[in-house]
Structure formats: structure tokens, C-alpha cells
Design a protein around this motif. Structure first.
Motif: not given
Length: 397
Positions: A29-31, A49-51, A80-84, A89-91
């Protein structure tokens, strides 16, 4: 040569493993996507690092919250969501396709097709994605071949890609300066040249950001030469003309000799006429910060006193280093760049204690002391006292 990332190494990055588990990476589902993949394959440092994910933005938020990972909707309308995760942080961006574009912004719709999402990216080397479990690289547009050849190439028709987002003209040259070798891609060069006037439709902030990023590259001179030969910058910064290239080349060499990091604002100053008024006009047009405007204006002056610490004292060490580097004085610049200006060892109150009457005469005397102190290269102790005594004698008449 088979290109792949070291998936286990990436998972060891802080916060990555729990984020991938939350977003179903082991289910495809995610790369990992974009610049992080590109830079890793080139053995360059990876910072952000972006996903990308097949999950819709709402599903991303739900999964993050269930895993107790903070979700910040930084660009949720565009997916776009930024996850902490564990403080890092990851975009995360849901797969998208363009519905419409106008050269400045795009209207998007979500998709679950990886290739469709990759197709909306600008250059082949930026469209690579990596499986977080196996490290395998997904490449739909021969980006790996271009990466190995150090070639920056648009995905599809360059004219169409530029019509979608005019900023891609400047991005093409920036990416060529950083990743390319030899001459720029001919098809892309023709398209950028023919559509250079499209840059006028962009906000000046976006233009300034791209120009400064380009000038931050280790040595952008060869690419800037191509841009000047093709009049790429003329529609937005006509003050930058071909003779300025020699000043940029000299500055790059001076920075190298002084062992100072490339500075994009200083390099912009090298490309502009040595006229503070013109520099101010360009800075205002590009909507640079007040601090940047003052620095450009200061760098535009060619005045360098015999004692460079005098220049640094009145204008700041940064401005002094700029002027010295622009003048090719690398050794002097290296010595002054991190100089901390001393504080004048006397105040107006101390002069009053020594018998000077209150009033304008105090400020006038203090200024005379400071001027002489600077001229004599900031003496302390007995030498400074002689300056004070001489100023007091002159004041008293």
C-alpha cells in the motif's frame, strides 16, 4: 547493474518502521518515493523521507491515529499528510492524477495507480519509487538509466510538462546543475527556451526560491551560462546579463579557496550589477526578506577599507566576507567571516563620571572615541585610555 535501496537500513531510521507498519507497506500500500530514493541510489545523504500511498488521505489519518502517530493535515486537500513518528516528520501523499492545470497550480483526483501518479512528476529521476520491504525500485520512465547517465529528462513532452507548471523551467536547470553531466537534454532545452516568458506568470517568491536553490549547488556556473546564453532569466531578472558569469565563476573559486560553503545570496549578488540601488530593486521584485535585501545592497558596494575589520565592524562580518570574496580576496574573507566584533569599552555614563557635562557633547565625544578606536584596530588597555584622554582634551577645548 541492478539498482535497489537497502530496505533494512531505511527501516532503522527513527520512526520509519512503525510508520510503514501503520500504512500497510508489507501489503504493497505504501512506498518510498521521490528525492530520497534518487539520492540514496546516487549514494548521497538522505534527509527527508517521503512516502506515497494508495490509501486516501482520510484513511491515512485514521491509520496514523490508530497507531498513535501524530497526523498533521499540511496539504490534505492535495492528499498530503505530515506524520510525526517517534519525533521525526514524514510527508505522506496519496496517489494522484492531474485533472486540470494552469501553469501555476493543479487540480488533482486520487487514484490507486502507481504509474499514473509517477507520470505527473516532472523528471524521470524523480519518478522512482522503492518497495519498503524488498528495496526493489519501480521505474516506469527509464529513470534508472537517466540516473546512471547523469541525465535530467522530462517525463513525456517537455512543452506539455512546462505548460502544466511553468516553474519546471527553473527546476530543470537546477536539477541539471546538481545531477546532470555534460550538455542539458536537447529536447528539454529547446522547450525551456521557447517558453521562458511563461515564468512571468509565476509568483516572484517561487522564482526567487528556485534561483537561490540553483545557486546553492556546488558549482552552478556552467548551467547559469546555458541559461544566460538562452535568455532564460531575462523575463524575470533582466539585470542578470552574460558578463556577470565571469563574476560568478570568480566567486565560486574564491569560496573554494576560503573553504567557505556556497552561499546562494552572495552568488546572486555576483550576478547583479555592482549598484546598491539596482540590487535593492531586484530584491524587492523577488520579495526577498529585509535581511536579504540589506545584504545584497551591502555586497553591491565595492568599497573595501585597508583594514577589513573596520568594514566588518560597521557592516557586519557577513557583509565584509561577501565583499572580500566578490573581490577575490579569499584569505581575508576566511579570516573575517566568523569574527565577533568587540564592544566599545566605554559608555556615555562613564564619560560623565570622568567629568564630561551631560548633553549632546557626550554622544559626540563617544562617537569620536569609537571612530578612533576602530581606526586603530580596536586597542584595549592603556592604548584605549590614550584615545579617551585625547577625546576628552579635545572636547574640553
Amino acid at each position: 547493474m541492478e539498482l535497489r535501496i537497502n530496505a533494512s537500513k531505511w527501516r532503522r531510521k527513527r520512526g520509519v518502521s512503525r510508520l510503514l507498519d501503520a500504512l500497510g507497506a508489507d501489503q504493497g500500500l505504501t512506498r518510498f518515493v521521490g528525492g530520497a530514493v534518487r539520492d540514496d541510489l546516487l549514494n548521497l545523504p538522505v534527509s527527508d523521507v517521503d512516502l506515497a500511498t494508495r490509501l486516501k488521505p482520510e484513511e491515512v489519518v485514521e491509520r496514523l491515529e490508530a497507531a498513535k502517530i501524530r497526523a498533521v493535515p499540511t496539504g490534505i486537500d492535495h492528499g498530503t499528510i505530515t506524520a510525526v513518528s517517534s519525533g521525526s516528520p514524514f510527508e505522506i501523499t496519496s496517489l494522484r492524477r492531474d485533472v486540470s492545470t494552469d501553469g501555476r497550480r493543479a487540480t488533482v483526483a486520487f487514484t490507486d495507480d502507481w504509474q499514473e501518479d509517477a507520470a505527473r512528476r516532472d523528471f524521470t529521476i524523480n519518478a522512482l519509487s522503492a518497495d519498503p520491504v524488498t528495496g526493489d525500485i519501480y521505474d516506469y520512465f527509464d529513470g534508472k538509466e537517466d540516473l546512471l547517465a547523469r541525465r535530467v529528462r522530462f517525463i513525456g513532452d517537455p512543452l506539455e510538462r512546462i505548460a502544466e507548471d511553468h516553474l519546471r523551467i527553473l527546476r530543470f536547470f537546477r536539477f541539471h546543475a546538481r545531477f546532470g553531466e555534460g550538455d542539458p537534454d536537447p529536447e528539454a532545452l529547446v522547450a525551456c527556451t521557447s517558453r521562458a516568458n511563461d515564468l512571468m506568470a509565476l509568483s516572484r517568491e517561487r522564482i526567487a526560491d528556485e534561483i537561490l536553490k540553483l545557486l546553492a549547488v556546488e558549482n552552478p556556473a556552467a548551467t547559469v551560462k546555458v541559461m544566460l546564453d538562452r535568455d532564460i532569466l531575462r523575463p524575470v531578472v533582466p539585470e542578470i546579463e552574460r558578463p556577470a558569469l565571469a563574476r560568478l565563476e570568480s566567486l565560486v573559486e574564491a569560496e573554494r579557496k576560503a573553504r567557505m560553503k556556497p552561499d546562494p545570496l552572495r552568488r546572486l549578488a555576483s550576478l547583479l550589477p555592482r549598484d546598491p540601488e539596482v540590487s535593492g530593486q531586484v530584491a524587492a521584485r523577488l520579495k526577498l526578506s529585509n535581511k536579504a535585501r540589506k545584504r545584497l545592497a551591502c555586497a553591491a558596494s565595492e568599497e573595501i577599507p585597508a583594514k577589513v575589520r573596520e568594514l566588518a565592524y560597521y557592516n557586519g562580518a557577513e557583509c565584509a566576507a561577501d565583499r572580500l570574496l566578490l573581490a577575490g580576496k579569499a584569505d581575508l574573507a576566511a579570516g573575517i567571516a566568523h569574527w565577533d566584533a568587540p564592544k566599545l569599552p566605554i559608555s556615555g555614563g562613564m564619560l560623565i563620571q570622568r567629568g564630561l557635562p551631560k548633553g549632546p557633547v557626550v554622544a559626540k565625544t563617544l562617537q569620536a572615541i569609537e571612530r578612533q578606536w576602530v581606526v586603530q584596530d580596536f586597542p584595549q588597555g592603556a592604548e584605549f585610555e590614550r584615545i579617551v584622554d585625547q577625546a576628552l582634551l579635545s572636547t574640553r577645548g
